[in-house]
Design an enzyme around this catalytic site. Structure first.
Site, PDB file in Angstrom:
ATOM      1  N   ARG A 266       1.680  -0.968   0.044  1.00  0.00           N
ATOM      2  CA  ARG A 266       0.275  -0.249   0.012  1.00  0.00           C
ATOM      3  C   ARG A 266       0.849   1.571  -0.365  1.00  0.00           C
ATOM      4  O   ARG A 266       2.014   1.231   0.587  1.00  0.00           O
ATOM      5  CB  ARG A 266      -1.021   0.181   0.961  1.00  0.00           C
ATOM      6  N   LEU A 267       0.587   2.206  -1.399  1.00  0.00           N
ATOM      7  CA  LEU A 267       1.748   3.238  -1.573  1.00  0.00           C
ATOM      8  C   LEU A 267       1.172   4.372  -0.731  1.00  0.00           C
ATOM      9  O   LEU A 267       0.074   4.463  -1.266  1.00  0.00           O
ATOM     10  CB  LEU A 267       2.484   2.743  -2.540  1.00  0.00           C
ATOM     11  N   ASP A 268       1.794   5.458   0.236  1.00  0.00           N
ATOM     12  CA  ASP A 268       1.022   6.112   1.515  1.00  0.00           C
ATOM     13  C   ASP A 268       1.327   7.355   0.624  1.00  0.00           C
ATOM     14  O   ASP A 268       2.091   7.957  -0.632  1.00  0.00           O
ATOM     15  CB  ASP A 268       1.968   6.054   2.590  1.00  0.00           C
ATOM     16  N   ALA A 269      -0.385   8.524   0.401  1.00  0.00           N
ATOM     17  CA  ALA A 269      -0.121   9.626  -0.347  1.00  0.00           C
ATOM     18  C   ALA A 269       0.817   9.562  -1.206  1.00  0.00           C
ATOM     19  O   ALA A 269       1.814  10.649  -1.258  1.00  0.00           O
ATOM     20  CB  ALA A 269       0.257  10.006   1.690  1.00  0.00           C
ATOM     21  N   GLU A 305      -2.912   4.982  -1.326  1.00  0.00           N
ATOM     22  CA  GLU A 305      -3.479   5.839  -1.171  1.00  0.00           C
ATOM     23  C   GLU A 305      -3.250   7.330  -2.287  1.00  0.00           C
ATOM     24  O   GLU A 305      -2.114   7.588  -1.839  1.00  0.00           O
ATOM     25  CB  GLU A 305      -3.109   6.354  -0.096  1.00  0.00           C
ATOM     26  N   ASP A 330     -13.782   8.926  -0.204  1.00  0.00           N
ATOM     27  CA  ASP A 330     -14.678   9.538  -0.578  1.00  0.00           C
ATOM     28  C   ASP A 330     -16.018   8.416   0.550  1.00  0.00           C
ATOM     29  O   ASP A 330     -16.829   8.940   0.994  1.00  0.00           O
ATOM     30  CB  ASP A 330     -15.003   9.499  -1.863  1.00  0.00           C
ATOM     31  N   HIS A 332     -15.848   6.605   3.065  1.00  0.00           N
ATOM     32  CA  HIS A 332     -15.775   6.808   5.111  1.00  0.00           C
ATOM     33  C   HIS A 332     -16.002   7.954   5.165  1.00  0.00           C
ATOM     34  O   HIS A 332     -17.142   7.860   6.116  1.00  0.00           O
ATOM     35  CB  HIS A 332     -14.383   6.476   4.441  1.00  0.00           C
ATOM     36  N   GLN A 396      -8.265   8.076   9.594  1.00  0.00           N
ATOM     37  CA  GLN A 396      -9.691   8.170   9.599  1.00  0.00           C
ATOM     38  C   GLN A 396      -9.758   8.331  11.463  1.00  0.00           C
ATOM     39  O   GLN A 396     -10.903   9.160  11.999  1.00  0.00           O
ATOM     40  CB  GLN A 396     -10.781   7.701   9.274  1.00  0.00           C
TER      41      GLN A 396
END
Length: 601
Positions: A266-269, A305, A330, A332, A396
């Protein structure tokens, strides 16, 4: 069975004995290797040879597994190897030369296709009181029994201090020492695979952390002179030296997938990655991972992300240059606003039309699609199958002043309803650790900073959240270890009535997903799904499949009943029901029902 990723960076053992140490230090004029010899207390200083273009190398017969080493820059500064595989005392202490062949894998793992994935996100340091890979492995059976099929680990790259979220890593190849050794991480992944669980690693390629990062002293080209990021200097991918920097991070991705046998990243930001070259680093990384996937003969998955909602980066077909999925904030935000009424910050644009944005996310994925590649026009949303849906995640929950989970804001009924919506759509579900047993513990922001960094974090938190505090609710100190302990899961909650009830609900929902949604995932149409309003708080959502089948979701997110039109004809088969009786023309509060109709029986 062993696995090693070969790369030009870092240290590696040589087949005939000894080791080669390599450092890219284009800003340095002299480089030496400090290698701890077995018979001396002081490390040996071995001058490195320059091979041009910023590269320095040392080949030595004294390089054996277990030896400590560091680099000396310009005879004055001692730094860690940025590609170190193991730093048992953190980034300010010596690295340890490791033998990747030293761990013998026991599970012959073929991976899982994307449509089978149900994610469980966890932070190793607070998942258990011990905060280790070994302790976490003891709970993997629990997750497999509930129906989860993929573990997503928050970032593992070594960072300054003993504890933190992990997004301030400075040694991307060295698993954080407080969680265990590299071999203990491999044992965790091996155990997960034995239970049929994929393992994903969250990686950060948009910045380095502030503590333990020495790159500016000898490799200034790691950082852009024109781009910035929210966390300071942006990584250089498109200026002089950017091709080497790009290879550094691409090899890091391949390293987790090959040497640690991770199933995906999972690649952050990625919206904070600035790269004007074509193909850009994200295209290039994906293409290299797809090449490894073909070689490894098991599915390898890539998740983004991306606040910019670039649907053009996503594909369900594992295409080179593209990504399998994106965390869908979106979904969430639309869900959160409808359940809590919150309208501050980034919730504001969702609160303007709460049911409308929820309808769009359920039918098309994005509530607000981003611009299409190469222009300003809004492009089509990505396929629903490329979305990852959640009612909460580390961001979140943890980016709130008091780290409250949704159930603290919307009650158990609201949290159960939200969980079911995340679990039972054509998108891929993700559950944050503890939500599967109705954990009451918060997940707070915590970081083991000292000195000026600690003061800056404390002052920043007061500026951001001071308005949320009063005499009864003091802002938790992010740099106090008590904040870490307050965020640690209490596993005894599993044995409470609410804990057992929540686990039973999730298990039943995931069984329904496995039986009804998963087999049809490959036939989901790319578009044409609908979400029709029913009263003020109800929706009737219909997802269509190439087989002619359709799955319909009837939901009432409100706290009052909704009068509804007649349901589908009698041939529809109920897939799952929550808080629904047979009075189909009245939908109770916080209720939902899933139906299947059409196509072959």
């Amino acid at each position: 069975m062993t696995h090693t990723h070969l790369m030009p960076f870092g240290a590696r053992l040589l087949p005939g004995g000894g080791a080669r140490f390599s450092l890219w230090a284009p800003s340095a004029t002299r480089v030496s290797l400090l290698l701890q010899a077995s018979t001396q207390h002081e490390p040996l200083a071995v001058p490195a040879e320059s091979s041009g273009e910023g590269w320095w190398h040392v080949d030595t017969p004294d390089g054996v597994a277990g030896r400590e080493y560091q680099w000396r820059i310009n005879d004055t500064l001692t730094v860690p190897d940025p590609a170190s595989r193991h730093n048992p005392r953190g980034p300010h202490a010596p690295c340890v030369l490791t033998d990747p062949e030293g761990y013998a894998w026991t599970t012959d793992w073929a991976g899982r296709p994307w449509e089978e994935l149900v994610f469980y996100e966890l932070h190793v340091g607070t998942f258990t009181p011990e905060g280790t890979y070994a302790a976490a492995a003891a709970h993997l059976q629990h997750l497999a029994d509930l129906g989860f099929t993929a573990i997503e680990l928050m970032p593992l790259a070594a960072f300054g201090g003993a504890w933190g979220w992990g997004y301030d890593g400075v040694l991307p190849f060295a698993p954080h020492h407080a969680y265990g050794t590299p071999d203990e991480l491999k044992a965790f992944i091996d155990r997960a695979h034995a239970l049929g669980l994929c393992v994903f690693v969250d990686v950060v390629y948009n910045h380095f952390g502030p503590d333990g990062n020495y790159l500016n002293a000898y490799a200034e080209a790691f950082f852009s002179t024109t781009h910035t990021s929210p966390w300071g200097a942006a990584i250089n991918f498109d200026q002089d030296g950017g091709s080497v920097v790009r290879e550094f991070f691409i090899h890091n991705a391949l390293y987790w997938l090959e040497e640690f046998q991770a199933d995906g990243l999972r690649l952050d930001a990625v919206h904070a990655i600035q790269d004007a070259s074509l193909p850009d680093v994200l295209d290039h990384l994906s293409a290299r991972v797809r090449a490894l996937e073909a070689q490894a003969r098991r599915p390898l998955h890539l998740v983004l992300e991306n606040e910019l909602n670039h649907g053009w980066r996503l594909s369900t077909r594992h295409e080179p240059g593209l990504y399998d999925a994106q965390w869908n904030d979106d979904f969430h935000h639309a869900l959160h606003v409808n359940l809590t009424g919150e309208a501050q910050g980034y919730y504001a644009k969702f609160a303007a039309e709460p049911m409308g944005v929820l309808a769009r996310t359920l039918a098309t994925g994005y509530a607000f699609p981003g611009p299409w590649r190469g222009g300003d026009a809004t492009g089509p949303a990505a396929p629903l199958g490329c979305m990852v849906h959640f009612m909460g995640n580390h961001d979140q929950v943890g980016n709130r002043a008091f780290g409250e989970r949704l159930q603290a804001l919307a009650g158990h009924d609201g949290a159960e309803f939200a969980l079911l919506l995340a679990l039972l759509t054509p998108a891929t579900p993700l559950v944050f650790m503890g939500d599967e047993f109705a954990a009451s513990t918060p997940f707070l922001y915590f970081a083991n900073w000292e000195g000026a960094l600690r003061d800056a974090v404390r002052e920043g938190r007061v500026r951001e959240f001071g308005h949320s505090t009063d005499d009864q609710h003091a802002l938790p100190d992010a740099c106090d270890i008590a904040t870490l302990h307050a965020s640690t899961l209490r596993w005894e909650t599993c044995e409470t009535h609410e804990g057992r009830q929540r686990m039973a609900l999730i298990k039943a929902a995931l069984e329904a997903r496995r039986q009804w949604l998963q087999p049809r995932a490959g036939h989901l149409l790319a578009q044409g799904h609908t979400a029709e309003p029913v009263g003020s708080t109800g929706l009737r959502v219909t997802w269509h499949y190439r087989s002619g089948e359709a799955v319909q979701l009837e939901l009432n997110i409100g706290t009052d009943p909704v009068d509804a039109p007649a349901p589908w004809e009698a041939i529809a088969q109920e897939v799952f029901s929550h808080r629904r009786g047979r009075a189909d023309t009245v939908w109770p509060p916080r209720s939902a029902r899933w139906l299947l109709a059409g196509g072959p029986a």
